[in-house]
Design an enzyme around this catalytic site. Structure first.
Site, mmCIF file in Angstrom:
data_model
loop_
_atom_site.group_PDB
_atom_site.id
_atom_site.type_symbol
_atom_site.label_atom_id
_atom_site.label_comp_id
_atom_site.label_asym_id
_atom_site.label_seq_id
_atom_site.Cartn_x
_atom_site.Cartn_y
_atom_site.Cartn_z
ATOM 1 N N GLU A 203 2.317 1.712 -3.329
ATOM 2 C CA GLU A 203 1.312 2.223 -4.278
ATOM 3 C C GLU A 203 1.266 3.754 -4.218
ATOM 4 O OE1 GLU A 203 -2.704 3.757 -4.000
ATOM 5 O OE2 GLU A 203 -2.975 1.704 -3.261
ATOM 6 N N HIS A 204 1.308 4.292 -2.998
ATOM 7 C CA HIS A 204 1.345 5.753 -2.876
ATOM 8 C C HIS A 204 2.679 6.298 -3.392
ATOM 9 C CE1 HIS A 204 -1.999 6.862 0.079
ATOM 10 N NE2 HIS A 204 -2.184 5.584 -0.181
ATOM 11 N N GLU B 136 5.047 8.973 2.961
ATOM 12 C CA GLU B 136 3.880 8.169 2.614
ATOM 13 C C GLU B 136 3.627 7.062 3.632
ATOM 14 O OE1 GLU B 136 1.843 9.082 0.158
ATOM 15 O OE2 GLU B 136 3.209 10.763 -0.178
ATOM 16 N N ARG C 120 -37.323 -11.818 -11.947
ATOM 17 C CA ARG C 120 -37.571 -12.710 -13.068
ATOM 18 C C ARG C 120 -37.983 -11.949 -14.321
ATOM 19 N NH1 ARG C 120 -42.699 -15.790 -11.966
ATOM 20 N NH2 ARG C 120 -43.423 -14.022 -13.187
ATOM 21 N N GLU D 242 -4.180 7.055 7.028
ATOM 22 C CA GLU D 242 -5.286 6.480 6.270
ATOM 23 C C GLU D 242 -5.773 5.190 6.943
ATOM 24 O OE1 GLU D 242 -4.384 5.637 2.124
ATOM 25 O OE2 GLU D 242 -6.113 4.309 1.966
ATOM 26 N N HIS E 279 0.830 -1.203 0.000
ATOM 27 C CA HIS E 279 0.000 0.000 0.000
ATOM 28 C C HIS E 279 0.874 1.266 0.000
ATOM 29 C CE1 HIS E 279 -3.450 2.335 2.228
ATOM 30 N NE2 HIS E 279 -3.223 2.812 1.015
HETATM 31 ZN ZN LIG Z 1 -4.047 4.693 0.312
#
Ligand SMILES: [Zn+2]
Length: 1067
Positions: free
Chosen positions: A138-139, A211, A680, A233, A135
């Protein structure tokens, strides 16, 4: 089917952008009934016998416009070899798989006529601990790269691109970087920045500090604290019990594999992540041999290959990493099956009124690699049978039991190597009832596996899933991205990537098996649930001291650390804190910013995008709108009833009333039968309450309130759809107290769950309600007021049922009539459906019960008087949401397109920098509502309160001082036009056009706003500064947040009122 996106990062930022994107109607707020009935299309079944044939099968030929380069299998191009090529009729696309000659990187090229082009690069990133390394990476890779050496190229793109999607996602085992755009040049700009980010990021220990995590210390006598974007976060994410439970449920099933750790990062573990571990994780995972690359849409295939080749060649030249990393290094191991079921119990932070949560979780038998498409589809349909609608037997059994407040658990999860199933309840009052929930789940499953399933139940689920697959309506989410994630299910584990894109054969086979009388689902229930010993029950236990204990433990740890450090070390931390802050505050060099590619204003369309609309006004105020758009054979119908006459005491009941329309049954059939009929015979039906206001010079136009019934069906199902609507409107029966109680409890529990994660929405709603009546109504129907109302309503249902029932009946009579009704049809051949519309209208009651006809009941809005007020609302959380607002019309300003532009600029620059980067909040932004003129500052998951208000107050000085080049203004223009031109599927186009019709927002007015944006100058930014001086002086403040923070800020912010957001919370 993708439920498990662990982190879609910068969600707030996206949300802010999306709100502007809906920009056409930023003021229209919906409270929409949860769509428990899915969507379906053009499938006719004959009952009984369950033989089914698709009337309108997927065409097997590609549209003429779609073309791919002629290329034989094995042929080389741009350093790639074509290894597979086929036409996939289900998605009307050519799917071609290329393999890179040097790195073996697989590239899937999906060619079709969708203008919403999508690109994604994904890596297998299985973590071995809960430090959140995937994570944080990713940042981090989005924090500057070789070609784009700026602090946040991602943010630059958000500001200046026409993207229809731009984000990154960390899953338990993979990290994806997708982008989408309808503009070819813009699309390749985005692809370029993303490829550079993942293969050539500028990672330094400072990136990890910013980060991930670092220790902050301002002075020797101050306490130390841990900061970091992901750290904050995840602290926020883990304050949601449902998020804790979801994480714990997955981890408990996979104690021996990568799924046994938290890929997003556990706040307790994040500070353990070292630079060495961070860097080596990057080197191992972010390598071309571990990358999977996806292209989708109408851009030329060779452009795709050429673009990726450029980066892989550069990688070969510059990197000292070998051509292939050991693929085993990222392979995901298989969890060994449990011989015995397990049970896990965990505490969670709660206020006094805390309740228990529980899920029962299974690891299913197949891996997604061993699984065939038939079994996968059977499981998907089974999941819908069990939980997919309010009439689904497992969901219904749980709700009926009253053991908890709502059903929990995502059902089938196919995002992991080994599939799982999860179901449970939240809001359980007694600990022993968590066992009873588990017992009830097994008892229900046992019953279902031993009986023949109701034909209509099976048909409704099969139809709903089939309609969903064919319509592929992903809303504002790009279709190409939804397909990429679907392909990734198998592709990530080196199995057939096309498998999940096809569904015709599996559907056909499944229908045949069901028709032959094979007990498909009973067998699955037996194998996967009843005799499967690999299961875990997870229980969350409320612990009122948990938050405090965790906080104190962290502080004690930091205090001990500080104690243990020599003075020189302490001094170093202080200096580091200052150095990092200074670095974060330093602006990027203009020449570097200029490197981030963007479009030119000349690339933009000066003309506003319009939607064809035909309006027919009939007697009794009836309006028929139609939009002849290509809908792939589906008819979209919206029926809107006027609700402005609803008396005040009934107004907040509208939500539950709307929710109940398709959920309580009629005099002819109970709600289970009704739900199955909807499943249906249609593609789905739902009710939504809408409030907005008419366009008006002073931003104070007439309030528009509508109850919309929204449905979809194929052309030959339209009759059934209107039959159902007519039945419901004429024969609805509000007799079932228990059912209404369930709806109220679900609604209340759902809103309470969203209160903390969506605190900024509640704060905004509360603030806006102080300025305009339409927003006041919205707050009554969606905000804190509504939540308080629901709590009281639940008691009334229990203690004063007859009155509640009478209220619902009266509301129904107040709302349902032909008078002033609007019917909106989106479909190319309107004539084909008109006779049904006419018959439906004819059958409606001519007049509604008016409020005036009622003694002492005036329409809700008559008695409303508005007053700005500073308010503190206490929630049981460790974060704050700080809002400040004023109405610019009331302060003598006029809304102008250029002011919208300046407000957006302010969000993306000053507020992002000050509130998020320096202030440590997860987000901070502002919004100007062009319809009402209300200007709003907001922060999201904010550790501060007064400091944030100071930042808001500084905004006008920031705008007065700024110097903007023409180029910078142009970039902002590109960004806002991108928001305004958001990509819409036909149903959204038709519905939004109808809303514009209702509010009087003409295409001329939209064009005028657009022209104003194109002609924006620096003077307009200064004009916003003057307006913001008014907000600073006269604006009102609402803080939703932690008790301590609010108490600290109470006198400084002159809060007139401080109270719990919800009764029962400790202030
Ligand atoms: Zn994040």
């Amino acid at each position: 089917m993708q439920r498990h996106i662990a982190f879609v990062c910068a969600p707030l930022y996206r949300r802010a952008v999306q709100l502007q994107k809906k920009g056409e109607h930023p003021h229209a707020v919906f409270r929409s009934s949860r769509c428990k009935v899915g969507v379906q299309r053009q499938v006719r079944f004959t009952v009984p016998g369950l033989r089914a044939t698709a009337v309108m099968p997927t065409p097997t030929q590609a549209p003429v416009r779609v073309q791919v380069p002629r290329r034989e299998l094995g042929e080389k191009a741009f350093g790639f070899t074509l290894v597979r090529s086929e036409f996939v009729p289900e998605i009307q696309s050519y799917v071609r798989v290329y393999k890179h000659d040097r790195y073996g990187t697989e590239l899937i090229s999906v060619v079709n006529d969708d203008e919403n082009k999508t690109f994604g690069v994904a890596f297998r990133t299985p973590p071995s601990d809960s430090t959140g390394v995937p994570h944080i990476l990713e940042h981090s890779v989005l924090c500057g790269s070789r070609k784009y050496p700026v602090k946040e190229p991602f943010v630059e793109l958000l500001k200046t691109s026409m993207n229809t999607f731009l984000n990154a996602m960390t899953f338990p085992d993979k990290t994806c970087y997708p982008v989408a755009s309808t503009n070819l040049r813009d699309f390749y700009n985005l692809v370029d920045v993303y490829l550079d980010a993942v293969f050539f990021p500028r990672l330094t220990p400072d990136t990890l500090a910013q980060e991930g995590h670092h220790i902050e210390l301002d002075a020797v006598d101050q306490p130390m604290s841990i900061k970091g974007v992901v750290y904050n976060e995840m602290k926020g994410a883990f304050s949601s019990p449902e998020r804790v439970l979801m994480s714990a449920s997955q981890r408990a099933l996979f104690p021996d594999t990568t799924y046994g750790v938290e890929s997003g990062g556990d706040p307790a573990d994040i500070p353990q992540l070292t630079w060495e571990a961070f860097k080596s994780f990057y080197d191992r995972c972010y390598h071309p041999s571990n990358a999977r690359i996806w292209f989708y849409g109408d851009d030329p295939e060779d452009m795709r290959l050429q673009k990726v080749a450029e980066f892989l060649d550069a990688f070969a030249e510059s990197s000292d990493r070998p051509p292939s990393m050991d693929p085993k290094a990222t392979a995901i191991s298989v969890q060994k099956r449990f011989a015995e079921p397990r049970r896990v119990e965990l505490p969670y932070a709660t206020d006094e009124s805390g309740k228990f949560y529980t899920t029962v979780n299974w690891m299913l038998h197949d891996t997604v690699v061993s699984l065939d498409a038939d079994r996968m589809l059977s499981l998907v349909v089974l999941d819908h049978i069990l939980l997919g609608s309010s009439a689904a037997p497992l969901r219904k059994a749980l709700i009926d039991s009253g053991l908890g407040e709502d059903v929990l658990g995502g059902g089938l999860e196919s995002d992991l190597l080994q599939m799982t199933y999860s179901v449970g309840m939240k809001g359980i009052a007694q600990e022993q009832d968590t066992e009873r929930v588990a017992d009830l789940i097994f008892e229900t499953l046992r019953k279902l596996s031993s009986e023949k399933l109701d034909d209509n139940l099976v048909l409704a689920s099969l139809n709903t899933i089939e309609f969903r697959l064919r319509e592929n309506n992903t809303g504002s989410f790009p279709r190409g991205l939804a397909l990429m994630l679907r392909a990734m299910t198998t592709w990530l584990h080196d199995a057939d990537p096309v498998l999940m894109l096809r569904f015709e054969e599996p559907l056909k086979k499944l229908r045949e098996r069901i028709a032959s009388g094979e007990p498909v689902f009973q067998k699955l229930i037996q194998e996967e649930f009843l005799t499967n010993t690999h299961r875990v029950q997870v229980v969350l236990r409320p612990d009122p001291d948990y938050a405090k204990r965790t906080e104190e433990a962290e502080q004690a740890r930091l205090a001990a650390l500080k104690q243990s450090l020599p003075a020189a070390e302490i001094e170093k931390i202080i200096q580091e804190t200052q150095r990092l802050r200074a670095k974060q505050a330093a602006p990027d060099a203009p020449e570097d910013l200029a490197k981030v590619p963007s479009l030119h204003v000349s690339d933009l369309d000066r003309k506003v995008k319009t939607v064809p609309r035909h309006a027919e006004n009939r007697a009794e105020g009836v309006t028929i709108l139609s939009h002849p758009l290509a809908t792939n054979g589906i008819v979209y119908i919206d029926v809107g009833f006027d609700t402005t006459q609803v008396p005040s005491e009934l107004l907040p009941l509208l939500g539950i009333y709307a929710e109940s329309l398709f959920e309580v049954g009629t005099h002819r059939e109970d709600f289970v039968a009704l739900q199955r009929r909807i499943g249906r015979d249609t593609g789905g039906l739902r009710a939504a309450v809408l409030t907005t206001q008419q366009v008006d010079e002073r931003g104070d136009g007439a309030v528009i309130q509508r109850l919309f019934l929204r449905g979809k069906a194929t052309a030959n199902q339209v009759a059934s759809l209107f039959d159902i609507l007519t039945d419901v409107l004429h024969e609805i029966k509000f007799d079932d107290r228990e059912r209404i109680r369930q709806l109220v409890v679900e609604e209340r529990a759902g809103l309470e769950t969203r209160l903390v994660p969506s605190g900024h929405v509640m704060t905004a709603s509360r603030l806006k309600a102080q300025y305009r009546r339409s927003d006041w109504v919205n707050e009554q129907l969606n905000g804190i007021s509504y939540l308080r109302y629901l709590r009281a309503l639940q008691k009334r249902v229990e203690q004063d049922w007859d009155q509640v029932k009478a209220d619902l009946e009266r509301l129904h009579q107040c709302v349902i009539s032909r008078q002033g009704v609007i019917v909106n049809v989106t479909y190319p051949q309107i004539d084909e459906v008109m006779s049904h519309v006419d018959a439906f209208l004819e059958a409606l009651p001519a007049r509604a019960l008016s409020a005036a006809a009622d003694t002492n009941a005036a329409p809700a809005l008559d008695g409303v008087s508005l007053r700005p007020m500073n308010e503190g609302l206490v929630i049981p959380a460790r974060v704050n949401y700080v809002g400040k607002a004023a109405n610019l019309f009331d302060a003598g300003f006029r809304v102008h397109g250029a002011l919208l532009l300046a407000a957006r600029y302010l969000s993306n620059t000053y507020l992002w920098e000050e509130v998020r980067v320096r202030g440590g909040a997860y987000g901070g932004f502002c919004r100007l509502d062009p319809r009402t003129g209300t200007f709003l500052f907001l922060s999201y998951r904010d550790p501060n309160v007064e400091k944030t208000v100071d930042i808001y107050d500084g905004a006008c000085d920031f705008l007065r001082r700024i110097q903007l080049s023409r180029d910078e203004i142009d970039k902002s223009i590109i960004g806002i036009i991108g928001d305004m031109d958001a990509y819409e599927l036909p149903d959204a186009k038709g519905f939004n056009s109808a809303l514009r019709y209702l509010t009087g927002e003409t295409d001329e007015l939209r064009q005028k706003r657009r022209d104003e944006i194109f002609s924006a100058r620096i003077e307009d930014f200064r004009r916003l500064a003057d307006a913001l001086a008014q907000v600073r002086e006269h604006g009102s403040v609402v803080v939703l947040g932690a008790s301590e923070s609010i108490r600290r800020a109470e006198s400084c912010l002159k809060l007139e009122r401080v109270e719990p957001a919800l009764p029962g919370t400790d202030v």
